[in-house]
Design a protein around this motif. Structure first.
Motif, PDB file in Angstrom:
ATOM      1  N   SER A  63      -5.019   0.893 -23.271  1.00 12.53           N
ATOM      2  CA  SER A  63      -6.385   1.309 -22.961  1.00 12.53           C
ATOM      3  C   SER A  63      -6.480   2.818 -22.723  1.00 12.53           C
ATOM      4  O   SER A  63      -7.491   3.420 -23.019  1.00 12.53           O
TER       5      SER A  63
ATOM      6  N   HIS B 191     -11.984   3.217 -25.243  1.00 10.41           N
ATOM      7  CA  HIS B 191     -11.624   2.688 -23.926  1.00 10.41           C
ATOM      8  C   HIS B 191     -10.841   3.698 -23.111  1.00 10.41           C
ATOM      9  O   HIS B 191     -10.579   3.483 -21.938  1.00 10.41           O
TER      10      HIS B 191
ATOM     11  N   TRP C 285     -13.064   1.203 -17.398  1.00  4.03           N
ATOM     12  CA  TRP C 285     -14.118   0.772 -18.299  1.00  4.03           C
ATOM     13  C   TRP C 285     -15.445   0.642 -17.560  1.00  4.03           C
ATOM     14  O   TRP C 285     -16.522   0.894 -18.120  1.00  4.03           O
TER      15      TRP C 285
END
Lengths: 261, 382
Positions: A69, B126, A209
């Motif tokens: 991520s 992300h 996020w």
């Protein structure tokens, strides 16, 4: 889609022979030695000893990996079968993956002018062609074994249930940081082995996020707000200048002559 | 260099110029070492502390100190505080140079600098770092556009000037938005390490803290930079403007501290603040530097005194730099389990970049219309 793969490491069955480290080194062409005490750019896994128990450290291949991520160029990816893979050609060497990994896994070539990140890649080419990871394949005791993650979880639960005196009642990696593809069983509490215990069940990427996903809204709202505020202020100033009379059509309310000075 | 000697018409230039030459010379040697020997050749970084002084000072600090750009262009162009127009140009120049230095610093810090353009085509929305990369690229473009009238004026290109001026408002709005986003996202970067960053700094409000302190230091940098410029170039000081900016700075400071301390309250026990460990000292140092300007500005009836304003501004600048280093280095050290202290070469290379930026600023001030004409202005304060 098939159920993702995983590895189960039962520390209580490990005899500390170090075959897994040797096999890993050979498979991935690494220069580390079985005596290494820590993961390094030359060593993807280590076997360590605590009291009378041996245990292993390696990349946990998280279900929702933090490294994947945070990587700005998507050099790290989670393959649908489980492994977290790395593409050195994409990597810029920002080392955010090292900073962010809750298990402290990725390693770096500090003394190379062309450095790359190093970590276990689940023997991807072996596994892709239907084989096992080198460490699972070579283990003489079956302490490290490979299989479908759900199946491994069943085995782990059964072992704890069968011999509760032998194990701490915890399958490390079942839920930690949202769950990992590597699962571990131990007779010594995991915090004493240096595994982080407070990661929680939520994957860490949700933390960033939560903020990132708001950006489009902030941009649109902010843009409209700023544009509106400056329009109103400039309009009032303009009206004051012209003594309250409205401007003739086609005249911009904003004074442009001084812009940028 | 002869030019610099002439421009640097200040006391102590006999020391200043040779010192700058030494810094640049050694910096060039260290640059070779860095790019041929890898990061390990010049830094004290290791697998457990992969980010160090360069991320904290060059990147986080540099971006924060460049915040004057969006704070002032927003104040002048959007809120129409025309009075402050005369400090916009030097501030935009500072911000522009700041971003160039941040980018140069990143070239040193990232392992494969030739891949630095990768986020342009390799996307990962992300990743906070992906967003930061895009914001830095876009905002550097915005700053170049905001600075372009200065160069165009010098070149006398009237048509281009008019074209740029007609876009002033959208450019300024884009600049304010981009800055807001990525000043705060530099705080968001650390949201991913809830267990690694010391609780004195880790909070879900990190993005807000980073943004508020950036606005604060935006004002502070204009004050500090005005004083340094007036000293270097023997130009008059626009005391009235600076007093106003000082008051804005105090308000922003108070807001930042209230949000910060309220967030700490109840979350972190007082014993952690005064534990006597490295983190507690670093935190207390940071807080003292934040509180000192408040005390000075509120205690002295005469806030017009340039010395008070200057010291307050400088203290705020140091406070924000300390904060960024605390978040990125000191607060992360304990979880790394390894003591990291920047090597002298890391510090030297940062100094090298700052010195380069300083020289470019002096040359710009000399050859470009950065500062307004002196006529009709009050003479130097104090």
């Amino acid at each position: 889609m098939e159920e993702p793969l995983g590895i189960l490491i039962d520390f209580t069955e490990c005899i500390g022979c170090g075959e897994c480290v040797k096999a890993c080194r050979q498979e991935n062409h690494l220069t580390g030695t079985p005596n290494d005490r820590d993961l390094s750019a030359a060593n993807y896994t280590v076997v360590l000893k605590h009291d009378e128990m041996y245990y292993r450290k390696m990349c946990m291949h998280c279900l929702e990996p933090t490294c994947v991520s945070v990587c700005p160029v998507a050099a790290l990816t989670k393959s649908p079968d489980g492994p977290v893979l790395y593409d050195a050609d994409k990597c810029m060497g920002c080392r955010y993956c090292m900073m962010a990994c809750p298990f402290g896994v990725p390693r770096y070539h500090w003394n190379s002018p062309v450095p790359v990140i190093e970590k276990c890649i689940f023997c991807h080419s072996r596994v892709e062609s239907g084989g096992e990871t080198a460490c699972a394949w070579v283990c003489p005791m079956g302490a490290t074994r490979m299989g479908r993650r759900s199946h491994l979880l069943e085995i782990a639960r059964a072992r704890i249930a069968l011999r509760p005196e032998r194990y701490v009642n915890y399958i490390y990696g079942e839920h930690d940081a949202g769950g990992t593809s590597v699962l571990m069983l131990s007779s010594v509490p995991f915090e004493r082995l240096g595994f982080p215990m407070k990661l929680g069940d939520e994957p860490l990427p949700t933390l960033t996020w939560a903020v990132l996903s708001r950006i489009p809204g902030i941009v649109v709202t902010g843009g409209v707000l700023l544009g509106g505020i400056s329009w109103i202020i400039n309009r009032r100033i303009q009206l004051e200048k012209t003594g309250g009379e409205d401007l003739p059509d086609g005249t911009e309310p904003r004074s442009r002559k001084g812009g940028g000075q | 260099m002869r030019e610099l000697w002439r421009i640097l018409d200040v006391k102590g230039r006999h020391i200043l110029l040779p010192a700058m030459l030494i810094i640049l010379g050694v910096g060039v040697v260290l640059t070779f070492l860095r790019f041929f020997g890898g990061l390990g050749a010049v830094t004290a970084l290791n697998d457990h502390q992969p980010w160090g002084f360069w991320i904290g000072f060059d990147v986080l600090g540099g971006v924060a100190l460049a915040a004057g750009g969006f704070v002032l262009t927003g104040t002048v162009h959007l809120l129409n505080f025309e009075r402050y127009r005369s400090v916009v140009r030097p501030t935009v120049l500072t911000a522009f140079l700041g971003y160039i230095l941040v980018s140069l610093g990143l070239l040193y810090d990232i392992g494969k600098p030739w891949n630095i353009w990768h986020p342009l085509i390799m996307w990962n929305p992300h990743s906070v770092m992906f967003e930061v990369a895009w914001c830095v690229m876009l905002y550097s473009t915005v700053l170049a556009l905001e600075f372009s009238p200065v160069v165009l004026e010098k070149l006398g290109s009237q048509r281009m000037l008019r074209a740029v001026h007609s876009f002033t408002l959208p450019i300024v709005i884009a600049g304010v938005l981009l800055s807001t986003l990525h000043q705060s996202s530099l705080g968001t970067v650390f949201l991913i390490v809830p267990l690694k960053l010391h609780p004195l700094w880790y909070t879900p409000l990190l993005p807000l803290h980073f943004f508020l302190s950036a606005v604060t230091v935006g004002f502070a940098m204009v004050i500090v930079e005005s004083y340094v410029s007036s000293f270097l170039f023997r130009k008059s000081l626009e005391t009235k403007i600076l007093v106003d900016l000082g008051q804005f700075m105090v308000v922003a400071l108070m807001l930042h501290l209230v949000v910060r301390l309220q967030d700490l309250w109840g979350r972190v026990p007082l014993s952690a603040v005064f534990s006597g460990k490295l983190e507690s000292w670093a935190f207390l140092l940071e807080m003292s530097l934040f509180v000192l300007p408040l005390v000075l500005m509120l205690a002295f009836r005469n806030r017009m005194r340039p010395s008070v304003l200057f010291v307050s501004g400088l203290s705020t600048v140091l406070a924000v730099l300390t904060n960024r280093l605390n978040v990125s280095v000191v607060g992360m050290a304990r979880s790394a389990g390894f003591s990291y202290f920047p090597s002298w070469s890391e510090i030297w290379l940062s100094l090298f970049l700052v010195t380069g930026g300083f020289i470019v600023f002096i040359l710009c001030a000399k050859y470009l219309p950065i500062f307004p004409e002196e006529e009709g202005r009050e003479s130097a304060g104090a």
